[in-house]
Design a protein around this motif. Structure first.
Motif, PDB file in Angstrom:
ATOM      1  N   ARG A  38       0.870  -1.165   0.000  1.00 64.00           N
ATOM      2  CA  ARG A  38       0.000   0.000   0.000  1.00 64.00           C
ATOM      3  C   ARG A  38       0.909   1.219   0.000  1.00 64.00           C
ATOM      4  NH1 ARG A  38      -5.249   0.405   0.628  1.00 64.00           N
ATOM      5  NH2 ARG A  38      -5.520  -1.670   1.490  1.00 64.00           N
ATOM      6  N   TYR A  39       0.832   2.026  -1.056  1.00 65.47           N
ATOM      7  CA  TYR A  39       1.728   3.168  -1.215  1.00 65.47           C
ATOM      8  C   TYR A  39       1.348   4.312  -0.281  1.00 65.47           C
ATOM      9  CZ  TYR A  39       3.724   0.716  -5.111  1.00 65.47           C
ATOM     10  OH  TYR A  39       4.362  -0.236  -5.876  1.00 65.47           O
ATOM     11  N   SER A  40       2.329   4.845   0.423  1.00 65.53           N
ATOM     12  CA  SER A  40       2.090   5.900   1.405  1.00 65.53           C
ATOM     13  C   SER A  40       1.668   7.221   0.751  1.00 65.53           C
ATOM     14  CB  SER A  40       3.330   6.122   2.271  1.00 65.53           C
ATOM     15  OG  SER A  40       4.431   6.496   1.470  1.00 65.53           O
ATOM     16  N   LEU A  41       2.053   7.444  -0.470  1.00 61.07           N
ATOM     17  CA  LEU A  41       1.725   8.680  -1.167  1.00 61.07           C
ATOM     18  C   LEU A  41       0.210   8.854  -1.346  1.00 61.07           C
ATOM     19  CD1 LEU A  41       2.687  11.199  -2.755  1.00 61.07           C
ATOM     20  CD2 LEU A  41       2.730   9.742  -4.787  1.00 61.07           C
ATOM     21  N   ASN A  42      -0.473   7.760  -1.748  1.00 63.45           N
ATOM     22  CA  ASN A  42      -1.902   7.859  -2.026  1.00 63.45           C
ATOM     23  C   ASN A  42      -2.742   6.745  -1.392  1.00 63.45           C
ATOM     24  OD1 ASN A  42      -1.205   5.693  -3.617  1.00 63.45           O
ATOM     25  ND2 ASN A  42      -1.452   6.773  -5.554  1.00 63.45           N
ATOM     26  N   ASP A  43      -2.112   5.882  -0.604  1.00 59.97           N
ATOM     27  CA  ASP A  43      -2.771   4.768   0.089  1.00 59.97           C
ATOM     28  C   ASP A  43      -3.379   3.739  -0.869  1.00 59.97           C
ATOM     29  OD1 ASP A  43      -3.152   3.686   2.685  1.00 59.97           O
ATOM     30  OD2 ASP A  43      -5.284   4.205   2.597  1.00 59.97           O
ATOM     31  N   HIS A  44      -2.928   3.720  -2.123  1.00 57.24           N
ATOM     32  CA  HIS A  44      -3.462   2.763  -3.086  1.00 57.24           C
ATOM     33  C   HIS A  44      -2.831   1.387  -2.885  1.00 57.24           C
ATOM     34  CE1 HIS A  44      -5.117   5.710  -6.301  1.00 57.24           C
ATOM     35  NE2 HIS A  44      -5.567   5.980  -5.091  1.00 57.24           N
ATOM     36  N   LEU A  45      -3.634   0.382  -3.121  1.00 56.50           N
ATOM     37  CA  LEU A  45      -3.228  -1.009  -2.952  1.00 56.50           C
ATOM     38  C   LEU A  45      -2.783  -1.607  -4.282  1.00 56.50           C
ATOM     39  CD1 LEU A  45      -3.222  -3.690  -1.232  1.00 56.50           C
ATOM     40  CD2 LEU A  45      -5.576  -3.987  -2.047  1.00 56.50           C
ATOM     41  N   HIS A  46      -1.687  -2.346  -4.250  1.00 60.08           N
ATOM     42  CA  HIS A  46      -1.237  -3.175  -5.365  1.00 60.08           C
ATOM     43  C   HIS A  46      -1.018  -4.563  -4.770  1.00 60.08           C
ATOM     44  CE1 HIS A  46       0.075   0.091  -8.273  1.00 60.08           C
ATOM     45  NE2 HIS A  46      -0.352   0.744  -7.206  1.00 60.08           N
ATOM     46  N   ALA A  47      -1.656  -5.560  -5.337  1.00 60.35           N
ATOM     47  CA  ALA A  47      -1.537  -6.923  -4.818  1.00 60.35           C
ATOM     48  C   ALA A  47      -1.603  -7.908  -5.976  1.00 60.35           C
ATOM     49  CB  ALA A  47      -2.646  -7.222  -3.818  1.00 60.35           C
ATOM     50  N   GLY A  48      -0.849  -9.001  -5.851  1.00 65.31           N
ATOM     51  CA  GLY A  48      -0.870  -9.996  -6.904  1.00 65.31           C
ATOM     52  C   GLY A  48      -0.264 -11.309  -6.487  1.00 65.31           C
ATOM     53  N   CYS A  49      -0.555 -12.313  -7.278  1.00 63.93           N
ATOM     54  CA  CYS A  49      -0.048 -13.662  -7.029  1.00 63.93           C
ATOM     55  C   CYS A  49       1.012 -14.001  -8.070  1.00 63.93           C
ATOM     56  CB  CYS A  49      -1.185 -14.672  -7.106  1.00 63.93           C
ATOM     57  SG  CYS A  49      -0.629 -16.391  -6.967  1.00 63.93           S
ATOM     58  N   GLU A  50       2.118 -14.550  -7.619  1.00 62.61           N
ATOM     59  CA  GLU A  50       3.202 -14.937  -8.513  1.00 62.61           C
ATOM     60  C   GLU A  50       2.850 -16.153  -9.368  1.00 62.61           C
ATOM     61  OE1 GLU A  50       6.456 -15.579  -5.825  1.00 62.61           O
ATOM     62  OE2 GLU A  50       6.894 -13.421  -5.690  1.00 62.61           O
ATOM     63  N   LYS A  51       1.991 -17.025  -8.862  1.00 61.01           N
ATOM     64  CA  LYS A  51       1.692 -18.276  -9.560  1.00 61.01           C
ATOM     65  C   LYS A  51       0.591 -18.111 -10.622  1.00 61.01           C
ATOM     66  CE  LYS A  51       0.449 -23.095  -8.723  1.00 61.01           C
ATOM     67  NZ  LYS A  51       0.092 -24.079  -7.687  1.00 61.01           N
ATOM     68  N   CYS A  52      -0.574 -17.620 -10.221  1.00 62.26           N
ATOM     69  CA  CYS A  52      -1.688 -17.514 -11.174  1.00 62.26           C
ATOM     70  C   CYS A  52      -1.753 -16.147 -11.848  1.00 62.26           C
ATOM     71  CB  CYS A  52      -3.019 -17.834 -10.510  1.00 62.26           C
ATOM     72  SG  CYS A  52      -3.615 -16.630  -9.293  1.00 62.26           S
ATOM     73  N   GLU A  53      -0.885 -15.238 -11.410  1.00 59.04           N
ATOM     74  CA  GLU A  53      -0.767 -13.906 -11.976  1.00 59.04           C
ATOM     75  C   GLU A  53      -2.030 -13.056 -11.833  1.00 59.04           C
ATOM     76  OE1 GLU A  53       0.780 -14.403 -15.922  1.00 59.04           O
ATOM     77  OE2 GLU A  53       2.734 -15.007 -15.180  1.00 59.04           O
ATOM     78  N   PHE A  54      -2.861 -13.376 -10.844  1.00 61.34           N
ATOM     79  CA  PHE A  54      -4.010 -12.506 -10.540  1.00 61.34           C
ATOM     80  C   PHE A  54      -3.449 -11.248  -9.925  1.00 61.34           C
ATOM     81  CE2 PHE A  54      -7.641 -10.920  -8.148  1.00 61.34           C
ATOM     82  CZ  PHE A  54      -8.671 -11.117  -9.044  1.00 61.34           C
ATOM     83  N   TYR A  55      -3.909 -10.077 -10.381  1.00 60.56           N
ATOM     84  CA  TYR A  55      -3.335  -8.820  -9.933  1.00 60.56           C
ATOM     85  C   TYR A  55      -4.419  -7.764  -9.778  1.00 60.56           C
ATOM     86  CZ  TYR A  55      -0.118  -4.877  -9.628  1.00 60.56           C
ATOM     87  OH  TYR A  55       0.572  -3.764  -9.207  1.00 60.56           O
ATOM     88  N   ILE A  56      -4.325  -6.984  -8.723  1.00 64.92           N
ATOM     89  CA  ILE A  56      -5.257  -5.882  -8.484  1.00 64.92           C
ATOM     90  C   ILE A  56      -4.467  -4.621  -8.188  1.00 64.92           C
ATOM     91  CG2 ILE A  56      -5.502  -6.554  -6.063  1.00 64.92           C
ATOM     92  CD1 ILE A  56      -8.241  -4.832  -8.043  1.00 64.92           C
ATOM     93  N   MET A  57      -4.915  -3.498  -8.742  1.00 65.89           N
ATOM     94  CA  MET A  57      -4.285  -2.226  -8.489  1.00 65.89           C
ATOM     95  C   MET A  57      -5.383  -1.194  -8.298  1.00 65.89           C
ATOM     96  SD  MET A  57      -1.562  -0.149 -10.863  1.00 65.89           S
ATOM     97  CE  MET A  57      -2.646  -0.037 -12.258  1.00 65.89           C
ATOM     98  N   GLU A  58      -5.328  -0.454  -7.175  1.00 69.22           N
ATOM     99  CA  GLU A  58      -6.294   0.611  -6.915  1.00 69.22           C
ATOM    100  C   GLU A  58      -5.865   1.870  -7.589  1.00 69.22           C
ATOM    101  OE1 GLU A  58      -6.415   0.936  -2.600  1.00 69.22           O
ATOM    102  OE2 GLU A  58      -8.525   0.557  -2.664  1.00 69.22           O
TER     103      GLU A  58
END
Length: 58
Positions: A38-58
């Motif tokens: 979670r980036y301190s600049l804007n509190d946006h979330l980036h999350a993902g899985c290395e195996k199935c490559e599911f990724y979310i970015m706020e």
């Protein structure tokens, strides 16, 4: 599983990891290693899985 269901399940696991203070968690979709930040600049979330490559970015 449709995309919205995958998103809800993944974000639930991420939220639990964040509550516990862990930046890594087991991907509930495939069992792989997922990470988040979670980036301190804007509190946006980036999350993902290395195996199935599911990724979310706020």
């Amino acid at each position: 599983m449709d995309t919205y269901k995958k998103l809800a399940v993944f974000l639930s696991a991420q939220k639990e990891a964040e509550k516990q203070g862990k930046n890594e968690f087991t991907c509930p979709l495939c069992g792989g290693r997922a990470k988040w930040v979670r980036y301190s600049l804007n509190d946006h979330l980036h999350a993902g899985c290395e195996k199935c490559e599911f990724y979310i970015m706020e």
